[in-house]
Design an enzyme around this catalytic site. Sequence first.
Site, PDB file in Angstrom:
ATOM      1  N   LEU A 284      -3.812   9.743  -9.752  1.00  0.00           N
ATOM      2  CA  LEU A 284      -3.730  10.319 -11.097  1.00  0.00           C
ATOM      3  C   LEU A 284      -3.085   9.349 -12.076  1.00  0.00           C
ATOM      4  O   LEU A 284      -2.276   8.502 -11.694  1.00  0.00           O
ATOM      5  CB  LEU A 284      -2.979  11.650 -11.086  1.00  0.00           C
ATOM      6  CG  LEU A 284      -1.515  11.730 -10.626  1.00  0.00           C
ATOM      7  CD1 LEU A 284      -0.550  11.213 -11.659  1.00  0.00           C
ATOM      8  CD2 LEU A 284      -1.171  13.157 -10.262  1.00  0.00           C
TER       9      LEU A 284
ATOM     10  N   CYS B 211       3.754   2.374 -11.668  1.00  0.00           N
ATOM     11  CA  CYS B 211       2.929   1.997 -10.507  1.00  0.00           C
ATOM     12  C   CYS B 211       2.520   0.530 -10.463  1.00  0.00           C
ATOM     13  O   CYS B 211       2.849  -0.166  -9.499  1.00  0.00           O
ATOM     14  CB  CYS B 211       1.680   2.875 -10.472  1.00  0.00           C
ATOM     15  SG  CYS B 211       2.055   4.582 -10.090  1.00  0.00           S
TER      16      CYS B 211
ATOM     17  N   THR C 245       2.971   6.295  -2.709  1.00  0.00           N
ATOM     18  CA  THR C 245       2.303   5.022  -2.418  1.00  0.00           C
ATOM     19  C   THR C 245       3.162   4.257  -1.414  1.00  0.00           C
ATOM     20  O   THR C 245       4.288   3.874  -1.718  1.00  0.00           O
ATOM     21  CB  THR C 245       2.148   4.210  -3.720  1.00  0.00           C
ATOM     22  OG1 THR C 245       1.406   5.014  -4.650  1.00  0.00           O
ATOM     23  CG2 THR C 245       1.425   2.904  -3.471  1.00  0.00           C
TER      24      THR C 245
ATOM     25  N   VAL D 116       4.238  12.945  -9.768  1.00  0.00           N
ATOM     26  CA  VAL D 116       3.151  13.215  -8.825  1.00  0.00           C
ATOM     27  C   VAL D 116       3.336  14.567  -8.133  1.00  0.00           C
ATOM     28  O   VAL D 116       2.413  15.384  -8.072  1.00  0.00           O
ATOM     29  CB  VAL D 116       3.057  12.076  -7.786  1.00  0.00           C
ATOM     30  CG1 VAL D 116       2.183  12.472  -6.610  1.00  0.00           C
ATOM     31  CG2 VAL D 116       2.479  10.838  -8.456  1.00  0.00           C
TER      32      VAL D 116
HETATM   33  N1  NAD Z   1       3.665   8.338 -11.476  1.00  0.00           N
HETATM   34  C1  NAD Z   1       2.391   8.087 -11.249  1.00  0.00           C
HETATM   35  O1  NAD Z   1       1.549   8.016 -12.153  1.00  0.00           O
HETATM   36  C2  NAD Z   1       1.895   7.882  -9.820  1.00  0.00           C
HETATM   37  C3  NAD Z   1       0.526   7.857  -9.571  1.00  0.00           C
HETATM   38  C4  NAD Z   1       0.094   7.679  -8.264  1.00  0.00           C
HETATM   39  C5  NAD Z   1       1.018   7.511  -7.243  1.00  0.00           C
HETATM   40  N2  NAD Z   1       2.341   7.513  -7.506  1.00  0.00           N
HETATM   41  C6  NAD Z   1       3.283   7.359  -6.391  1.00  0.00           C
HETATM   42  O2  NAD Z   1       3.825   8.637  -6.094  1.00  0.00           O
HETATM   43  C7  NAD Z   1       5.182   8.535  -5.667  1.00  0.00           C
HETATM   44  C8  NAD Z   1       6.072   9.393  -6.546  1.00  0.00           C
HETATM   45  O3  NAD Z   1       6.016   8.891  -7.868  1.00  0.00           O
HETATM   46  P1  NAD Z   1       6.619   9.712  -9.100  1.00  0.00           P
HETATM   47  O4  NAD Z   1       6.254   8.953 -10.320  1.00  0.00           O
HETATM   48  O5  NAD Z   1       6.245  11.143  -8.982  1.00  0.00           O
HETATM   49  O6  NAD Z   1       8.178   9.558  -8.783  1.00  0.00           O
HETATM   50  P2  NAD Z   1       9.401  10.363  -9.455  1.00  0.00           P
HETATM   51  O7  NAD Z   1      10.553   9.439  -9.394  1.00  0.00           O
HETATM   52  O8  NAD Z   1       8.978  10.924 -10.759  1.00  0.00           O
HETATM   53  O9  NAD Z   1       9.643  11.592  -8.462  1.00  0.00           O
HETATM   54  C9  NAD Z   1      10.150  11.468  -7.177  1.00  0.00           C
HETATM   55  C10 NAD Z   1      11.030  12.682  -6.908  1.00  0.00           C
HETATM   56  O10 NAD Z   1      11.377  12.724  -5.520  1.00  0.00           O
HETATM   57  C11 NAD Z   1      12.658  13.280  -5.413  1.00  0.00           C
HETATM   58  N3  NAD Z   1      13.186  12.992  -4.057  1.00  0.00           N
HETATM   59  C12 NAD Z   1      13.528  11.802  -3.519  1.00  0.00           C
HETATM   60  N4  NAD Z   1      13.934  11.982  -2.235  1.00  0.00           N
HETATM   61  C13 NAD Z   1      13.821  13.295  -1.950  1.00  0.00           C
HETATM   62  C14 NAD Z   1      14.069  14.088  -0.799  1.00  0.00           C
HETATM   63  N5  NAD Z   1      14.513  13.551   0.347  1.00  0.00           N
HETATM   64  N6  NAD Z   1      13.858  15.414  -0.869  1.00  0.00           N
HETATM   65  C15 NAD Z   1      13.402  15.969  -2.021  1.00  0.00           C
HETATM   66  N7  NAD Z   1      13.149  15.278  -3.147  1.00  0.00           N
HETATM   67  C16 NAD Z   1      13.341  13.948  -3.127  1.00  0.00           C
HETATM   68  C17 NAD Z   1      13.429  12.636  -6.549  1.00  0.00           C
HETATM   69  O11 NAD Z   1      14.586  13.377  -6.890  1.00  0.00           O
HETATM   70  C18 NAD Z   1      12.365  12.648  -7.662  1.00  0.00           C
HETATM   71  O12 NAD Z   1      12.463  13.814  -8.457  1.00  0.00           O
HETATM   72  C19 NAD Z   1       5.499   7.039  -5.718  1.00  0.00           C
HETATM   73  O13 NAD Z   1       5.286   6.486  -4.445  1.00  0.00           O
HETATM   74  C20 NAD Z   1       4.490   6.489  -6.702  1.00  0.00           C
HETATM   75  O14 NAD Z   1       4.196   5.141  -6.473  1.00  0.00           O
HETATM   76  C21 NAD Z   1       2.805   7.707  -8.779  1.00  0.00           C
END
Ligand code: NAD
Length: 437
Positions: free
Chosen positions: A153, A263, A122, A11
């Site tokens: 997305l 998700c 989320t 995201v």
């Molecule tokens: N993947 C999807 O399709 C999607 C769609 C909509 C919403 N979301 C939501 O978005 C959020 C992120 O999902 P994602 O799939 O991108 O997760 P992800 O695990 O791919 O990425 C999260 C990133 O955050 C980093 N991180 C954690 N703590 C941190 C900090 N204190 N400082 C800096 N970086 C830090 C991690 O190292 C990781 O790279 C979640 O809440 C998810 O539910 C995801």
Amino acid sequence: MRIVMIGSGYVGLVSGACLADFGHHITCVDKSVEKIDALERGEVPIFEPGLDTIIAQNRAAGRLDFSKDLAAPVASADVVFIAVGTPSRRGDGHADLTYVYAAAREIAAAVEGFTVVVTKSTVPVGTGDELERIFRDEFPDKDISVVSNPEFLREGAAITDFKRPDRIVLGTEEPRAIEVMREVYRPLYLNEAPLYFCERRTSELIKYAANAFLAMKITFINEIADLCEQIGADVQKVAKGIGMDKRIGDKFLHAGPGYGGSCFPKDTLALVKTAQDYDSPMRLIETTVAINDNRKRAMGRKVIAACDGTVRGKKIAILGLTFKPNTDDMRDAPSITIVQALLDGGADVHVYDPEGMDAAREVLGPVVYGRDPYEIADGADAVVLITEWDEFRALDFKRLKTLVSQPVLVDLRNIYPIAEVTRHGFSYFAVGKKSGS
Ligand SMILES: NC(=O)c1ccc[n+]([C@@H]2O[C@H](COP(=O)([O-])OP(=O)(O)OC[C@H]3O[C@@H](n4cnc5c(N)ncnc54)[C@H](O)[C@@H]3O)[C@@H](O)[C@H]2O)c1
């Protein structure tokens, strides 16, 4: 505008790159040293079609950079998005907000001047209120407004979805924050994307309600598929027939091995937990979660049944591992449960996925990784299609037939017409429609 994205995963990276493409200046921060080092070398740590080009172009234009440290970019930012992970908490299924709160405290310590902090992760209803309390109690000198802006997305189509969203949900009632968020999304006016402002708690719930509804829709058609198999109907035609009704719509009506991904599984579970906490149980979603969990294992049994009731000592070729095509994401992919069921049954499992092999190695048990569908099909007692990647849509059945030991195709995504498969001498097993040989 200067915007910082905390968390550069699926995201954060997509949102950051797309906002940079709109002309804002973006710094994507991640605490993963490997991720930021890779991005700085020009490598994109995830597979998302088109993302590498947007990142390269915006870095070259000086609008996008990366950092392991958030203090400096946050100090000069107008807006800071939190896009860190919110996985299921071990033990009870609630959303684990450890990363969100840790990031929020780091951000608050670094902000200077009025700053809008936006939860794009989320997060359960009330998280924005809790962030506001933390900022007020622990950082009383800081001027921070907390906004909820959930992301909708889809991996695999993330760039189009971010740039042409159906709506942008913004949970805030504070005039200063409303003005800032309008500015962030101003470039999307051209695409006529509606900005939907509402209260923060409502915005937080919209995300969970949307995902739960979609998960329920998938689960509904999966149950219809099971019934179709019993009564001799065709689930694809049922889906088409009901989908033509605009009140129902034709999306998310593809029967298959159950929903997975980063998700739906965790968000449905978290919504169930929130509802229970507020003594307002969501039985439809509780049931959806239970049906979907059972379904993945049931798909393993379906493969075993297609192999005359046992896979012990048999070679099974698995096509597609990621939870959907066009991503390398293996989080909660149905393939994990199906492969485990086959391993438990004593099968010799060979797998291939166009982009998900590296991630699969971290979550699958003892399987053999092949280089293409034909290599793993060599000597197989069944070929099982789990993820509908484009490259599996035109398999050379003539060639496959010369390779396999038993001509059995289990198509858990219903991508083939039965006649095309049986014409080449294969037995065909689909989901919710006629199987045969
Ligand atoms: N993947 C999807 O399709 C999607 C769609 C909509 C919403 N979301 C939501 O978005 C959020 C992120 O999902 P994602 O799939 O991108 O997760 P992800 O695990 O791919 O990425 C999260 C990133 O955050 C980093 N991180 C954690 N703590 C941190 C900090 N204190 N400082 C800096 N970086 C830090 C991690 O190292 C990781 O790279 C979640 O809440 C998810 O539910 C995801």
